[in-house]
Structures are given as structure tokens and as C-alpha cells.
Write a protein that holds these residues in place. Sequence first.
Motif, short mmCIF file in Angstrom:
data_model
loop_
_atom_site.label_atom_id
_atom_site.label_comp_id
_atom_site.label_asym_id
_atom_site.label_seq_id
_atom_site.Cartn_x
_atom_site.Cartn_y
_atom_site.Cartn_z
N CYS A 15 31.92 41.55 49.24
CA CYS A 15 31.80 40.95 47.92
C CYS A 15 33.15 40.57 47.34
O CYS A 15 33.44 39.39 47.15
CB CYS A 15 31.05 41.90 46.97
N ASP A 16 34.01 41.54 47.04
CA ASP A 16 35.29 41.26 46.39
C ASP A 16 36.20 40.44 47.29
O ASP A 16 36.48 40.82 48.43
CB ASP A 16 35.99 42.57 46.01
N GLY A 17 36.62 39.28 46.79
CA GLY A 17 37.50 38.42 47.57
C GLY A 17 36.76 37.50 48.51
O GLY A 17 37.38 36.61 49.11
N VAL A 18 35.45 37.69 48.66
CA VAL A 18 34.63 36.83 49.51
C VAL A 18 33.61 36.07 48.66
O VAL A 18 33.49 34.85 48.76
CB VAL A 18 33.91 37.65 50.61
N LEU A 19 32.87 36.79 47.84
CA LEU A 19 31.93 36.17 46.90
C LEU A 19 32.52 36.12 45.49
O LEU A 19 32.52 35.08 44.85
CB LEU A 19 30.61 36.95 46.88
N ALA A 20 32.99 37.27 45.02
CA ALA A 20 33.58 37.37 43.68
C ALA A 20 35.09 37.34 43.77
O ALA A 20 35.69 38.09 44.55
CB ALA A 20 33.12 38.65 43.00
N ASP A 21 35.71 36.49 42.96
CA ASP A 21 37.17 36.42 42.94
C ASP A 21 37.69 37.49 41.98
O ASP A 21 38.24 37.20 40.92
CB ASP A 21 37.60 35.03 42.47
N SER A 22 37.51 38.74 42.39
CA SER A 22 37.75 39.89 41.51
C SER A 22 38.88 40.78 41.98
O SER A 22 39.15 41.81 41.36
CB SER A 22 36.46 40.71 41.39
N GLU A 23 39.55 40.43 43.08
CA GLU A 23 40.60 41.30 43.61
C GLU A 23 41.74 41.48 42.60
O GLU A 23 42.27 42.59 42.46
CB GLU A 23 41.14 40.75 44.92
N ALA A 24 42.14 40.40 41.92
CA ALA A 24 43.25 40.51 40.96
C ALA A 24 42.91 41.49 39.84
O ALA A 24 43.74 42.30 39.43
CB ALA A 24 43.60 39.14 40.39
N LEU A 25 41.66 41.41 39.36
CA LEU A 25 41.20 42.33 38.31
C LEU A 25 41.25 43.77 38.81
O LEU A 25 41.79 44.66 38.14
CB LEU A 25 39.78 41.95 37.89
N HIS A 26 40.69 44.01 39.97
CA HIS A 26 40.68 45.35 40.54
C HIS A 26 42.09 45.89 40.75
O HIS A 26 42.39 47.04 40.40
CB HIS A 26 39.93 45.35 41.88
N ASN A 27 42.95 45.05 41.31
CA ASN A 27 44.31 45.51 41.60
C ASN A 27 45.07 45.87 40.33
O ASN A 27 45.81 46.86 40.30
CB ASN A 27 45.06 44.44 42.39
N ARG A 28 44.88 45.08 39.29
CA ARG A 28 45.57 45.36 38.03
C ARG A 28 45.10 46.68 37.43
O ARG A 28 45.92 47.53 37.03
CB ARG A 28 45.34 44.23 37.03
N ILE A 29 43.79 46.90 37.41
CA ILE A 29 43.25 48.12 36.81
C ILE A 29 43.62 49.34 37.65
O ILE A 29 44.02 50.39 37.12
CB ILE A 29 41.73 48.00 36.63
N ILE A 30 43.50 49.21 38.98
CA ILE A 30 43.87 50.33 39.86
C ILE A 30 45.34 50.70 39.66
O ILE A 30 45.69 51.88 39.54
CB ILE A 30 43.60 49.96 41.33
N ALA A 31 46.22 49.67 39.59
CA ALA A 31 47.65 49.93 39.42
C ALA A 31 47.92 50.65 38.10
O ALA A 31 48.70 51.62 38.05
CB ALA A 31 48.43 48.62 39.48
N GLU A 32 47.29 50.20 37.04
CA GLU A 32 47.52 50.81 35.73
C GLU A 32 47.02 52.25 35.68
O GLU A 32 47.70 53.14 35.14
CB GLU A 32 46.84 49.97 34.64
N GLU A 33 45.86 52.49 36.26
CA GLU A 33 45.28 53.83 36.19
C GLU A 33 46.05 54.82 37.07
O GLU A 33 46.26 55.98 36.69
CB GLU A 33 43.80 53.78 36.60
#
Length: 226
Positions: A15-33
Motif C-alpha cells: 500500500c504505502d508508496g505503491v497505492l498511497a503516496d504516504s511514505e513522506a507522511l509516515h517518515n515525518r511522523i516516525i522521525a518526530e516521535e
Amino acid sequence: MKPVILRPRAVLFDCDGVLADSEALHNRIIAEEISALGWPMDAAEAERRFIGLSWRNIVPLVEARLGPGSVPADFVEGVIARVLRALHEQVVPVPGALDAVRAIVAAGIPVAVASNSSRLELTTKLHGLGLTELFRGRTFSYDDVAAPKPAPDMYRAAAASCGADPARCVVVEDSVTGSRAGVAAGCRVLGFAHATDPATLAAVGAQPFHDMRDLPGLLGLAEVVA
């Protein structure tokens, strides 16, 4: 003479990065947390270290760096809640992905989705993309299998949900972790090389490609052999 491409019995999507262009969102939140726990990093480092991994895999890596007990018991639930709030605002499709899925379905080929996201995250993303009905009954998250990617469990379950032998399935992935899972399941793997070096994907057995609009052709849908 062009090589003959066998028509797949099913196509199994990450899904992520294949269907949903959501990797940037995930990476930002993961990095912050994770930075808040005491391991400073930016989104680029989070992507490099954790792309394709589930929280089951990420938490032990953080504890190995920061020490036992450094990750609160409710940490993952809090991160998922934050991701879900962001996803409810907007889910952006990977360019060409929605048309590719619809072309595959129109050709009569079953599709399934297998993601290292949580069940709630995956459901939210598919709803936001308008793909819920196309994948209904054939969606798999890390909550649904004994072991997440890179174990083959998720793609074997996805193939079974389509009534297909994994050897006649094609997996569409964008990470080394996911590509390893597809190869271990016995599937042909197409590696969407938009965030991962194509040579790295090829090294684990995936066939790299660069544009989701090319996917139907890579599956032989223009000239198929049953």
C-alpha cells in the motif's frame, strides 16, 4: 522476438508508496516521535532505517538503540492515532496507481493488498483512495498474520484469498523488506523504484520499474497468455 509474459492469476499490492503516496507522511511522523524518545533523526533517516518495516520490527530497533523500556507501552497506539488523524484529512494516490488497479480488475484478474501498516491505517488509506470495494475481503495488515514482512506470511495469505498459487502471482512492492517477502512467498515481484534504488530492489530478486502507468504492460495485459 518479445518474451512471452504469462497472465498472472492475481496481483498483490503493497500500500504505502505503491497505492498511497504516504511514505513522506509516515517518515515525518516516525522521525518526530522517535526523536521525542531521545534518538534524534529527520524524515530522511527514518526512511532509510525503517522503510517497509512494521511497528513490530521498528520498536525493537529503537529499544536496541535507547535501551530496554525506552519505548512506552502505548507508544505505537499514539503514533497510529496521529497517522490516522493525518490520513483522515487527505490520502494522496501514487500517480497512475488507481488507473493501474482498475485496469487489472477490468481484465478479470483478482487483486489483494498486503501492508505492514496496522489494520486501522490500511482501512483508512483504502477508503481515502476509493479502493475499499475493489479489495474487499482481500486486505492484509500486520495485525492479520503471525509475522509481518519480510516474512512471506502476508503474501501467502493474500494469494490464498485470491484462490491463486503464489508462483502465478505478481507482487508490486517499493521496498527491500516487502520485495523480500514477495520473493520468499514464491511470487514474481515488480519493484516500484521511486524511493528505493532500483539496483537494491534487483539485488533481492525484484524486477525494477519506474512508472505505475507501465504496470499493466509489465503484467502482459496488452498481449496476454493464459
